[in-house]
Design an enzyme around this catalytic site. Structure first.
Site, PDB file in Angstrom:
ATOM      1  N   THR A  15      12.317   9.437 -10.687  1.00  0.00           N
ATOM      2  CA  THR A  15      13.289  10.191  -9.888  1.00  0.00           C
ATOM      3  C   THR A  15      14.695   9.618  -9.961  1.00  0.00           C
ATOM      4  O   THR A  15      15.676  10.354  -9.947  1.00  0.00           O
ATOM      5  CB  THR A  15      12.822  10.182  -8.416  1.00  0.00           C
ATOM      6  OG1 THR A  15      11.522  10.762  -8.372  1.00  0.00           O
ATOM      7  CG2 THR A  15      13.740  10.960  -7.524  1.00  0.00           C
ATOM      8  N   ASP A  59       7.645  10.446 -16.266  1.00  0.00           N
ATOM      9  CA  ASP A  59       7.228  10.295 -14.867  1.00  0.00           C
ATOM     10  C   ASP A  59       6.274   9.106 -14.861  1.00  0.00           C
ATOM     11  O   ASP A  59       5.469   8.943 -15.788  1.00  0.00           O
ATOM     12  CB  ASP A  59       6.492  11.569 -14.426  1.00  0.00           C
ATOM     13  CG  ASP A  59       6.139  11.537 -12.944  1.00  0.00           C
ATOM     14  OD1 ASP A  59       6.796  12.249 -12.172  1.00  0.00           O
ATOM     15  OD2 ASP A  59       5.204  10.799 -12.557  1.00  0.00           O
ATOM     16  N   SER A  60       6.338   8.286 -13.839  1.00  0.00           N
ATOM     17  CA  SER A  60       5.549   7.047 -13.902  1.00  0.00           C
ATOM     18  C   SER A  60       4.045   7.284 -13.807  1.00  0.00           C
ATOM     19  O   SER A  60       3.259   6.380 -14.063  1.00  0.00           O
ATOM     20  CB  SER A  60       6.020   6.039 -12.856  1.00  0.00           C
ATOM     21  OG  SER A  60       5.536   6.359 -11.583  1.00  0.00           O
ATOM     22  N   SER A  61       3.629   8.521 -13.493  1.00  0.00           N
ATOM     23  CA  SER A  61       2.190   8.829 -13.552  1.00  0.00           C
ATOM     24  C   SER A  61       1.666   8.716 -14.986  1.00  0.00           C
ATOM     25  O   SER A  61       0.464   8.593 -15.202  1.00  0.00           O
ATOM     26  CB  SER A  61       1.915  10.256 -13.073  1.00  0.00           C
ATOM     27  OG  SER A  61       2.548  10.474 -11.857  1.00  0.00           O
ATOM     28  N   ASP A  92       6.034   5.771  -8.161  1.00  0.00           N
ATOM     29  CA  ASP A  92       4.591   5.997  -7.970  1.00  0.00           C
ATOM     30  C   ASP A  92       3.726   4.871  -8.538  1.00  0.00           C
ATOM     31  O   ASP A  92       2.784   4.426  -7.899  1.00  0.00           O
ATOM     32  CB  ASP A  92       4.165   7.335  -8.610  1.00  0.00           C
ATOM     33  CG  ASP A  92       4.691   8.532  -7.831  1.00  0.00           C
ATOM     34  OD1 ASP A  92       5.166   8.341  -6.694  1.00  0.00           O
ATOM     35  OD2 ASP A  92       4.628   9.658  -8.367  1.00  0.00           O
ATOM     36  N   THR A 278     -10.284  -6.472  -1.131  1.00  0.00           N
ATOM     37  CA  THR A 278     -10.479  -5.709   0.103  1.00  0.00           C
ATOM     38  C   THR A 278      -9.693  -4.400   0.118  1.00  0.00           C
ATOM     39  O   THR A 278      -8.618  -4.305  -0.477  1.00  0.00           O
ATOM     40  CB  THR A 278     -10.093  -6.541   1.343  1.00  0.00           C
ATOM     41  OG1 THR A 278     -10.177  -5.713   2.512  1.00  0.00           O
ATOM     42  CG2 THR A 278      -8.689  -7.116   1.257  1.00  0.00           C
ATOM     43  N   GLN A 279     -10.250  -3.411   0.814  1.00  0.00           N
ATOM     44  CA  GLN A 279      -9.546  -2.139   1.000  1.00  0.00           C
ATOM     45  C   GLN A 279      -8.432  -2.266   2.042  1.00  0.00           C
ATOM     46  O   GLN A 279      -7.592  -1.384   2.165  1.00  0.00           O
ATOM     47  CB  GLN A 279     -10.533  -1.065   1.491  1.00  0.00           C
ATOM     48  CG  GLN A 279     -11.618  -0.767   0.511  1.00  0.00           C
ATOM     49  CD  GLN A 279     -12.629   0.250   1.034  1.00  0.00           C
ATOM     50  OE1 GLN A 279     -12.427   0.865   2.071  1.00  0.00           O
ATOM     51  NE2 GLN A 279     -13.707   0.414   0.310  1.00  0.00           N
ATOM     52  N   CYS A 280      -8.480  -3.335   2.815  1.00  0.00           N
ATOM     53  CA  CYS A 280      -7.464  -3.500   3.863  1.00  0.00           C
ATOM     54  C   CYS A 280      -6.100  -3.776   3.234  1.00  0.00           C
ATOM     55  O   CYS A 280      -6.016  -4.382   2.169  1.00  0.00           O
ATOM     56  CB  CYS A 280      -7.815  -4.678   4.770  1.00  0.00           C
ATOM     57  SG  CYS A 280      -9.326  -4.412   5.689  1.00  0.00           S
TER      58      CYS A 280
HETATM   59  N1  ASP Z   1       6.895  10.933  -9.599  1.00  0.00           N
HETATM   60  C1  ASP Z   1       7.997  10.020  -9.669  1.00  0.00           C
HETATM   61  C2  ASP Z   1       7.581   8.854 -10.567  1.00  0.00           C
HETATM   62  O1  ASP Z   1       6.921   7.957 -10.133  1.00  0.00           O
HETATM   63  C3  ASP Z   1       8.383   9.549  -8.322  1.00  0.00           C
HETATM   64  C4  ASP Z   1       9.483   8.524  -8.297  1.00  0.00           C
HETATM   65  O2  ASP Z   1      10.223   8.340  -9.255  1.00  0.00           O
HETATM   66  O3  ASP Z   1       9.659   7.899  -7.275  1.00  0.00           O
HETATM   67  O4  ASP Z   1       7.912   8.871 -11.725  1.00  0.00           O
END
Ligand code: ASP
Length: 343
Positions: A15, A59-61, A92, A278-280
């Site tokens: 972003t 996009d970082s995904s 992300d 841990t999930q915590c």
């Molecule tokens: N979906 C975007 C990413 O991680 C969100 C961000 O940039 O904060 O690439």
């Protein structure tokens, strides 16, 4: 002016690098070679900035070990030419990348600071400008001997600088999007930037080591009430999965049913490695504290103590790629290598 610290900005996407297209009004990635047109404030900083960009920005995904390696290689190739590095990255998966880079780039004597934003830099209320400007200032900061103040991979977001392998993204909407519950901030930016010098990583060797051959034959298993071992049977296939990160309840507890226990025993006997975290959000695994976790201790599940999921995954991929024996992987999982856990 001479003697300006020289920084390399590596724009990977996310972003932060978005502006409104003047023709369509839509958000599009901007060309970082024209950074000063969009962020004129940068001219006033006493630093010399150069940029390189992923082509195309992502996009970082879409991040993965190949892209992590590309970032690390870029830092390594340019290491002697710059005083520090700022990586612009989507928020992300930023904590996964910062964790991975902490193992790919060891013995840093210069800062590698990741930052991004929740709102595009081209929008009026953006958090991107403050994040970028302060990340640059931190990356350029030196002590009176001319050494960088930060000698590790860190994440700067909304006034806090966190160790890269200690933080997680905690909010999809708030500007304060990251936290580091088990390790204090390395620096906090208020009117002044206050550094927590005692907590900043001190490398023991001088020369940067680059290691990018991560092994991604790893799996993440989050235990939940009602969890059926049978559904996850294929995950415990040693031919496909060499290491499992198991996210358990509280201080490292999990159901005690025979089916699940047998699956774990067989997997470990066949050469598999299991790391218990841990999930915590905060606190640590303490295997053996309760009956529901003492079994793990007995059969060789490794305690990941207070490691984040992001750091645990990156560390497992790193060790499976770098170590030749199961014993060496297990031994190194149990100790802190890059400040990723409290021993
Ligand atoms: N979906 C975007 C990413 O991680 C969100 C961000 O940039 O904060 O690439």
């Amino acid at each position: 002016m001479t003697n300006k610290p020289k920084l390399l900005i590596i724009y990977t996407g996310g972003t932060i690098g978005m502006v409104n297209d003047p023709k369509t009004g839509q958000l599009i990635s901007f060309d970082f070679n024209h950074m000063y047109n969009h962020i004129p404030e940068l001219e006033r900083l006493h630093v010399s900035l150069e940029t390189i960009s992923f082509n195309p920005p992502i996009d970082s995904s879409e991040m993965n070990p190949v892209f992590w390696a590309e970032i690390a290689q870029n830092v390594s190739d340019n290491y002697s030419k710059y005083d520090g590095f700022v990586i612009l990255h989507g928020s992300d998966t930023m904590a996964y990348t910062s964790s991975a880079l902490s193992f790919m780039l060891q013995n840093l004597s210069k800062p590698v600071i990741l930052t991004g934003s929740q709102l595009p830099i081209g929008t009026i209320r953006t958090d991107g400008k403050e994040n970028l400007i302060t990340a640059i200032e931190i990356a350029a900061s030196k002590d009176k001997n001319g050494e960088s103040l930060i000698k590790e991979v860190a994440v700067y977001f909304e006034c806090s600088l966190f160790r890269g392998n200690r933080c997680s993204k905690i909010s999809a909407t708030h500007f304060e999007a990251f936290s580091s519950p088990n390790y204090p901030a390395l620096a906090v930016a208020g009117v002044e930037i206050k550094y927590n010098s005692e907590r900043i990583f001190k490398p023991t060797y001088k020369d940067l080591t680059l290691f990018t051959a991560f092994n991604n034959q790893v799996a993440l298993l989050k235990i939940f009430p009602g969890f059926s071992a049978n559904v996850y049977r294929n995950l415990f296939d040693i031919n496909q999965v060499k290491g499992i990160i198991m996210e358990t309840f509280g201080a490292g507890n999990a159901p005690t049913n025979d089916e699940f226990r047998q699956l774990i025993v067989n997997y470990i006997e066949n050469g598999g490695i299991i790391l218990n975290i841990t999930q915590c959000n905060s606190g640590s695994v303490q295997q053996g504290k309760y009956e529901t976790s003492s079994f793990f201790d007995k059969i060789g599940v490794i305690s990941g103590k207070d490691m984040t999921t992001e750091a645990a995954l990156a560390k497992m991929m790193y060790l499976l790629g770098s170590e030749s024996s199961k014993e060496a992987v297990q031994q190194k999982l149990a100790i802190s290598l890059q400040g990723e856990m409290t021993e």
